[in-house]
Design an enzyme around this catalytic site. Structure first.
Site, PDB file in Angstrom:
ATOM      1  CB  ILE A 174      -0.682   7.588  -0.147  1.00 31.95           C
ATOM      2  CG1 ILE A 174      -1.885   6.732   0.259  1.00 31.95           C
ATOM      3  CG2 ILE A 174      -1.140   8.954  -0.665  1.00 31.95           C
ATOM      4  CD1 ILE A 174      -2.862   6.427  -0.857  1.00 31.95           C
ATOM      5  CD  GLU A 208       3.591 -10.259   2.229  1.00 24.50           C
ATOM      6  OE1 GLU A 208       4.789 -10.423   1.984  1.00 24.50           O
ATOM      7  OE2 GLU A 208       2.704 -10.247   1.359  1.00 24.50           O
ATOM      8  CG  MET A 214      -1.825   1.242   1.262  1.00 24.33           C
ATOM      9  SD  MET A 214      -2.963   1.213   2.672  1.00 24.33           S
ATOM     10  CE  MET A 214      -3.830   2.773   2.404  1.00 24.33           C
ATOM     11  CG  HIS A 259      -5.528  10.954  -0.706  1.00 22.75           C
ATOM     12  ND1 HIS A 259      -6.721  11.359  -1.269  1.00 22.75           N
ATOM     13  CD2 HIS A 259      -4.707  12.043  -0.714  1.00 22.75           C
ATOM     14  CE1 HIS A 259      -6.615  12.635  -1.621  1.00 22.75           C
ATOM     15  NE2 HIS A 259      -5.407  13.071  -1.286  1.00 22.75           N
ATOM     16  N   GLY A 260      -5.061   7.546   2.339  1.00 21.99           N
ATOM     17  CA  GLY A 260      -4.823   6.190   2.811  1.00 21.99           C
ATOM     18  C   GLY A 260      -6.052   5.605   3.479  1.00 21.99           C
ATOM     19  CB  ALA A 261      -8.340   6.965   6.059  1.00 19.76           C
ATOM     20  CD  GLN A 279       3.512   9.831   1.795  1.00 20.07           C
ATOM     21  OE1 GLN A 279       4.192  10.372   2.670  1.00 20.07           O
ATOM     22  NE2 GLN A 279       3.966   8.799   1.091  1.00 20.07           N
TER      23      GLN A 279
END
Length: 451
Positions: A275, A308, A273, A284-286, A280
């Site tokens: 961004i 992982e 994952m 956007h990650g959420a 950042q």
């Protein structure tokens, strides 16, 4: 990749070894002839001067690599749009340096949407044969190992591809649209999340360019086997206007592998994952995480969703999103939270939101902290003991191991093991872990209040 370090050091040692060899031979010869130390002193000074000179040609690759996402031709000369890697050890070795250049610039510019690439190396000067057969590192071949063929090497070609960005459209199926307010321009900017796969025309080539960013921003990144059909790809794009047309810029992405669970389930595991740095800190990650999680919630064959080897920042992001999703479940009501972690919480979180027991426990701890009055001695003590009962698990295992040792080890061996298991130190570590956890949980609670 570790060989890079050895190779680089070997270059430097060649110069030093030659100086050492020459110094030893000349010193021995001069000693036999004259018995004076003047030549040896000269050679030591020469060696030191040479090493100092060579050190000037040592460059930090995290500083030398210049990355850019280009929307407009003027971005090429705008230093504010340039960003640097966090890591480069997987390409250039653990010390993240190259030897042989002064003023080195490794230019890797990407068109914002399609990620067509400009790759060029610039430097003020480079070592030559004047440095006694010391060679400069082959920077170009190292970069070519990770970027796919077809990149540009001159600016004019790159700009011509930039003009074709109007034809670029996101790959796959649209899953979610959201907006973020941009304070600088005073407007809301629209973003879209898509699910894609290798059957999408052009996506394989696009993904080859996109995944190169992993090497610079994920510490232990590796490229995945895209021929394995069990991979899912989720991408975030920004919509922006250019000369009256709507264009798309790449924001970030996530890869998820679908593991088989006997007899008829799957367990999606987040593998990568990212961004991209210019985006950042904007949420956007959420948005990506929640969109992906909701996508899998809707599938009846999904058991739960894992990750992982998650990083610390990923765990915090996951905590935030899962708490946000769980806070309205009946099993996490304030009165039930105060009664402690329960099997009902595990069951409802798994059945409704595909959250496993370990993650449900963290959700419980965060939500219970939110409803606990830590200024109340009884409530505070109850919360502290509840958390520490979980944290103390590894320490209790050590105690069980010690009990076994008492039956198996000789007295001197037992004493050595006892010294490694300092009970008072364990209590200190337990308290530190608890305080750090509470601090992390408070930040998540504060973010939830602002969401």
């Amino acid at each position: 990749m570790g060989g890079n370090t050895s190779l680089r050091c070997a270059h430097f040692r060649v110069g030093s070894a030659r100086v050492d060899s020459f110094s030893s031979a000349a010193s021995a010869c001069c000693t036999e002839m004259a018995g004076f130390g003047a030549v040896e002193k000269f050679l030591v000074e020469y060696k030191s001067a040479m090493e100092k000179k060579l050190a000037e040609y040592k460059c930090n690759t995290n500083e030398a690599i210049q990355l850019k996402l280009v929307r407009f031709a003027e971005d090429l000369d705008n230093d504010s749009t340039t960003f640097n890697p966090e890591y480069s050890h997987q390409i250039f070795g653990d010390d993240e340096t190259v030897f042989g250049y002064k003023g080195l610039k490794i230019i890797l510019y990407y068109n914002a949407g399609n990620l067509s690439t400009l790759f060029r190396i610039e430097y003020a000067s480079k070592v030559s044969e004047n440095f006694d057969c010391v060679e400069a590192d082959d920077v170009e071949s190292k970069i070519r190992e990770i970027i796919p063929p077809g990149f540009c090497t001159n600016t004019d070609d790159f700009i011509s591809l930039l003009e074709k960005e109007v034809n670029f459209k996101p790959f796959g199926t649209l899953l979610h649209t959201y907006s973020v307010h941009n304070k600088e321009i005073g407007e809301n900017i629209t973003y879209e999340v898509y699910k894609a796969d290798m059957t999408c025309t052009g996506f394989r080539e696009y993904h080859e360019r996109l995944q190169t960013f992993l090497m610079w921003f994920i510490e232990t990144a590796s490229f995945i086997d895209v021929d394995d059909e069990r991979w899912n790809y989720f991408l975030v794009f920004e919509k922006y206007n250019k000369d009256g047309a709507t264009l798309f810029a790449t924001v970030g992405y996530m890869t998820v592998y679908n593991y088989y669970v006997y007899p008829d389930k799957t367990r999606p595991r987040v593998s990568q994952m990212l961004i991209l740095p210019p985006f950042q800190g904007e949420g956007h990650g959420a948005q990506l995480f929640e969109t992906v999680h909701r996508y899998y919630i809707s599938s009846p064959i999904v058991l739960d969703i894992t990750a992982e080897d998650p990083s610390e920042s990923y765990v915090k992001l996951r905590d935030f999103v899962l708490v946000k999703l769980c806070q309205d479940l009946s099993c996490f009501s304030p009165d039930k939270l105060m009664q402690g972690f329960s099997q009902d919480m595990v069951t409802e979180a798994q059945q409704k939101l595909k959250i496993n027991k370990q993650h449900a426990r963290r959700v419980y701890e965060i939500l219970r902290l939110r409803v606990t009055d830590m200024g109340d001695a009884e409530q505070s003590r109850g919360y502290r003991l509840d958390i520490k009962r979980r944290l103390i698990g590894p320490y209790k295992k050590k105690q069980r191991d010690l009990a076994k040792m008492r039956r198996c080890l000789r007295p001197e061996e037992l004493t050595n093991q006892m010294n490694q298991i300092d009970i008072s130190m364990q209590h200190e570590q337990l308290e530190e872990s608890f305080q750090q956890l509470v601090s992390d949980y408070r930040r998540i609670i504060e973010r939830l209040a602002q969401a």
